[in-house]
Design a protein around this motif. Structure first.
Motif, PDB file in Angstrom:
ATOM      1  N   SER A  67      39.544  -1.767  39.601  1.00  0.00           N
ATOM      2  CA  SER A  67      38.954  -1.293  40.852  1.00  0.00           C
ATOM      3  C   SER A  67      38.469   0.155  40.732  1.00  0.00           C
ATOM      4  O   SER A  67      39.105   0.990  40.095  1.00  0.00           O
ATOM      5  N   LEU A  68      37.363   0.426  41.383  1.00  0.00           N
ATOM      6  CA  LEU A  68      36.838   1.779  41.519  1.00  0.00           C
ATOM      7  C   LEU A  68      37.327   2.417  42.818  1.00  0.00           C
ATOM      8  O   LEU A  68      37.054   3.578  43.085  1.00  0.00           O
ATOM      9  N   LEU A  69      38.057   1.649  43.630  1.00  0.00           N
ATOM     10  CA  LEU A  69      38.474   2.104  44.955  1.00  0.00           C
ATOM     11  C   LEU A  69      39.909   2.603  44.989  1.00  0.00           C
ATOM     12  O   LEU A  69      40.311   3.264  45.944  1.00  0.00           O
ATOM     13  N   GLY A  70      40.689   2.265  43.990  1.00  0.00           N
ATOM     14  CA  GLY A  70      42.085   2.684  43.928  1.00  0.00           C
ATOM     15  C   GLY A  70      42.673   2.263  42.600  1.00  0.00           C
ATOM     16  O   GLY A  70      42.019   1.579  41.811  1.00  0.00           O
ATOM     17  N   PRO A  71      43.918   2.645  42.330  1.00  0.00           N
ATOM     18  CA  PRO A  71      44.536   2.385  41.023  1.00  0.00           C
ATOM     19  C   PRO A  71      45.045   0.954  40.867  1.00  0.00           C
ATOM     20  O   PRO A  71      46.250   0.715  40.728  1.00  0.00           O
ATOM     21  N   TYR A  72      44.123   0.007  40.890  1.00  0.00           N
ATOM     22  CA  TYR A  72      44.489  -1.408  40.851  1.00  0.00           C
ATOM     23  C   TYR A  72      43.627  -2.157  39.838  1.00  0.00           C
ATOM     24  O   TYR A  72      42.476  -1.809  39.609  1.00  0.00           O
ATOM     25  N   GLN A 121      47.944  -0.593  38.636  1.00  0.00           N
ATOM     26  CA  GLN A 121      48.864  -1.709  38.817  1.00  0.00           C
ATOM     27  C   GLN A 121      48.102  -2.963  39.187  1.00  0.00           C
ATOM     28  O   GLN A 121      47.039  -2.888  39.811  1.00  0.00           O
ATOM     29  N   THR A 122      48.678  -4.091  38.859  1.00  0.00           N
ATOM     30  CA  THR A 122      48.096  -5.358  39.273  1.00  0.00           C
ATOM     31  C   THR A 122      48.543  -5.683  40.695  1.00  0.00           C
ATOM     32  O   THR A 122      49.633  -5.281  41.115  1.00  0.00           O
ATOM     33  N   ILE A 123      47.698  -6.368  41.418  1.00  0.00           N
ATOM     34  CA  ILE A 123      48.004  -6.754  42.804  1.00  0.00           C
ATOM     35  C   ILE A 123      48.571  -8.161  42.788  1.00  0.00           C
ATOM     36  O   ILE A 123      47.935  -9.084  42.267  1.00  0.00           O
ATOM     37  N   PRO A 124      49.755  -8.355  43.368  1.00  0.00           N
ATOM     38  CA  PRO A 124      50.335  -9.706  43.378  1.00  0.00           C
ATOM     39  C   PRO A 124      49.504 -10.666  44.232  1.00  0.00           C
ATOM     40  O   PRO A 124      48.922 -10.270  45.254  1.00  0.00           O
TER      41      PRO A 124
END
Length: 188
Positions: A114-119, A147-150
């Motif tokens: 993501s370019l929008l947050g650390p995901y 981090q990965t998003i569950p």
């Protein structure tokens, strides 16, 4: 650190205005808000601009992964002026390369930063293998702190956001943070 629903929705609402339809100005009645004029859209454009400026980091990671796997960079829309919310790529497993695989037999894997947050997200369907873990390791080495998003959070629908590819009430957190490319490797 555990990611929360509230945290993800805060990020989504920072870049996508609540309750504003994504229509061209010509289709919006006078004195109604126009999506392209919102502060949220301006932030999304700025994030895409940063993505273009920081592209060499993504490109270097893609090249390292390409040495091990056949993959396709899905981020080139950024260079056509696109405002995609993430870098994306798709990896082709051996089964994907069979002559004329049916849509139900394709076993693609897509991954997104993501370019929008650390995901980041890895969307795998089909055959189980070690590839998702290897890609996660490469992403985390290239983008420390991401981090990965569950799935129980990422698949949640954001009811009051509309974007180019999803009508109001259809966009998920994954789509908002990773783009419609997320849906290109839907599990079967």
């Amino acid at each position: 650190m555990k990611i929360t629903r509230s945290e993800l929705l805060d990020v989504v609402y920072r870049f996508y205005p609540r309750g504003v339809r994504n229509f061209e100005r010509i289709h919006v009645p006078p004195n109604e808000p126009v999506y392209q004029d919102t502060e949220e859209h301006r932030r999304l454009v700025e994030a895409a601009d940063r993505g273009r400026a920081e592209y060499p980091t993504w490109e270097a990671m893609i090249h390292r992964l390409y040495e091990r796997y056949k993959l396709q960079n899905e981020s080139l829309n950024l260079f056509a002026g696109g405002v995609d919310p993430a870098y994306s790529a798709r990896l082709y497993r051996p089964r994907d390369l069979e002559p004329a695989p049916s849509l139900s037999s394709r076993a693609s894997l897509s991954f997104h930063v993501s370019l929008l947050g650390p995901y980041y997200g890895i969307h795998s369907s089909g055959e189980p293998d070690d590839i998702p873990a290897a890609i996660a390791e490469e992403i985390e080495a290239t983008y420390p702190g991401y981090q990965t998003i569950p799935p129980e959070l990422g698949n949640e629908v954001v009811p009051d956001v509309e974007m180019d590819w999803a009508l109001m009430g259809e966009a998920t957190i994954y789509v908002c943070l990773f783009s419609r490319v997320w849906t290109w490797a839907d599990p079967v």
